[in-house]
Design a protein around this motif. Structure first.
Motif, short mmCIF file in Angstrom:
data_model
loop_
_atom_site.label_atom_id
_atom_site.label_comp_id
_atom_site.label_asym_id
_atom_site.label_seq_id
_atom_site.Cartn_x
_atom_site.Cartn_y
_atom_site.Cartn_z
N UNK A 40 19.90 66.76 -19.12
CA UNK A 40 19.61 65.37 -18.74
C UNK A 40 19.12 65.30 -17.29
N UNK A 41 19.73 66.10 -16.41
CA UNK A 41 19.27 66.14 -15.01
C UNK A 41 17.81 66.56 -14.93
N UNK A 42 17.45 67.60 -15.68
CA UNK A 42 16.06 68.08 -15.65
C UNK A 42 15.10 67.07 -16.26
N UNK A 43 15.54 66.34 -17.26
CA UNK A 43 14.70 65.28 -17.82
C UNK A 43 14.50 64.18 -16.79
N UNK A 44 15.57 63.82 -16.12
CA UNK A 44 15.49 62.76 -15.11
C UNK A 44 14.54 63.15 -13.98
N UNK A 45 14.52 64.44 -13.65
CA UNK A 45 13.62 64.91 -12.59
C UNK A 45 12.20 65.11 -13.09
N UNK A 46 12.03 65.11 -14.41
CA UNK A 46 10.69 65.28 -14.96
C UNK A 46 10.32 66.72 -15.24
N UNK A 47 11.27 67.65 -15.07
CA UNK A 47 10.98 69.06 -15.32
C UNK A 47 10.96 69.35 -16.81
N UNK A 48 12.01 68.91 -17.52
CA UNK A 48 12.00 68.96 -18.98
C UNK A 48 11.45 67.63 -19.46
N UNK A 49 10.42 67.68 -20.29
CA UNK A 49 9.75 66.45 -20.71
C UNK A 49 10.39 65.83 -21.95
N UNK A 50 11.02 66.65 -22.78
CA UNK A 50 11.63 66.12 -24.00
C UNK A 50 12.69 67.10 -24.49
N UNK A 51 13.61 66.58 -25.29
CA UNK A 51 14.62 67.45 -25.88
C UNK A 51 14.99 66.92 -27.26
N UNK A 52 15.39 67.84 -28.13
CA UNK A 52 15.83 67.46 -29.47
C UNK A 52 17.32 67.11 -29.39
#
Length: 333
Positions: free
Chosen positions: A269-281
């Motif tokens: 979730x942290x990486x999504x919030x930072x924009x590093x991970x764009x999506x997750x299942x």
């Protein structure tokens, strides 16, 4: 006898009498005090179940355990959470064998595709102990039921998400937790089937992390070094996306490399919030654990239970995060 001797004798006599009085009083209290009834304080359980995870300290499986423990408390079940410290088929099988030998009422376990797993499960069930597979199925065994993600479908969803986000153009590397685990194989297959008709999407490499964020990071680094054309990653286990993201951030490639991962661990979730991970299942590990316990009770009671129950699966992006998640201070790594 001197006055001093008389005073000392008198004081000693008084001290002795007072000590005897206290001893008699407290001795009587000890003898007459009502001792607690051990049986009254001991918890009584209706059933004894065992949950055998892929590995004990895996954050994803801890969520499964949390759901199972919640259900155990609700339904009067003694639940043991035991298994290998790190993914190891021999330790996994040994745990199931020991649980069966202990005559537990039910065993819930991740299904394994290894040829040793099916005969063991068949023997356990034949011995009168019901088995439910959780998260990963073993459809060819005599397990009583399966509850968890449709892993092929989840991989297919990941592929469709990448197509949409990358507009049908990407050079993709896949990092999977295991080449041999059935659920990981299905997630890769679903993804490949989803993108195979897209002429602009090319799968460059597929590597194995052995369910380790450190190895996932090592593989991601090597892929970027050997294949500089790679601009997208798909991680099929909860730790793969995190390991990939660490490398992408270290080399400041957040704007160049797309990452889609699995699950919603706090780091993900942290990486999504930072924009590093764009999506997750997104899976439902808590629901898997909770429902597995309830299904096991229903089986023991002789009630009808579906052979397969698929929990919800969906794609989560930054736009899907609640405002409270977006406003949280991001920890620097």
């Amino acid at each position: 006898m001197s006055r001093l001797s008389i005073m000392a004798y008198t004081f000693g006599t008084l001290f002795f009498l007072v000590s005897c009085s206290f001893s008699i009083v407290y001795g009587y209290k000890v003898v007459t005090h009502d001792l607690p009834d051990k049986q009254a304080t001991a918890e009584k359980y209706n059933y004894h179940f065992v949950l055998v995870p892929e590995e004990l300290d895996n954050e994803y499986w801890r969520l499964v355990e949390k759901g199972a423990q919640t259900a155990a408390k609700d339904y009067g079940v003694m639940l043991e959470y035991v298994g290998p410290k790190q993914a190891n088929i021999d330790d996994h099988l040994k745990t199931i064998e020991m649980s069966a030998a202990s005559k537990v009422d039910g065993i819930m376990t991740q299904g394994l595709s290894d040829e040793q797993f099916t005969p063991l499960i068949n023997r356990v069930v034949a011995g009168g102990i019901p088995v439910i597979t959780v998260d990963t199925d073993a459809a060819n065994s005599n397990r009583m039921a399966y509850i968890g993600t449709d892993n092929y479908y989840s991989g297919f969803l990941a592929g469709k998400a990448l197509i949409a986000d990358k507009l049908g153009k990407a050079n993709v590397a896949i990092i999977t937790g295991s080449f041999y685990a059935n659920h990981q194989q299905q997630r890769v297959k679903g993804f490949k089937d989803a993108v195979k008709k897209e002429k602009g999407i090319h799968i460059i490499d597929v590597e194995e992390s052995e369910i380790s964020r450190v190895k996932a990071a090592e593989k991601a680094y090597q892929i970027l070094k050997d294949h500089p054309e790679v601009n997208a990653f798909y991680g099929t286990s909860a730790l793969d996306g995190i390991g990939i993201a660490q490398v992408v951030e270290k080399y400041k490639k957040q704007d160049q490399v797309y990452i889609i991962g699995f699950d919603t661990l706090p780091e993900t979730i942290d990486y999504i919030r930072r924009g590093t991970i764009k999506a997750t299942v997104v899976q439902e590990p808590f629901e898997m654990g909770y429902s597995a316990v309830k299904m096991m009770i229903d089986l023991i009671k002789g009630e009808s239970v579906p052979s397969v129950v698929h929990t919800d699966t969906r794609i989560l992006r930054i736009v899907d995060l609640p405002v409270s998640q977006l406003d949280r201070k991001v920890e620097n790594r």
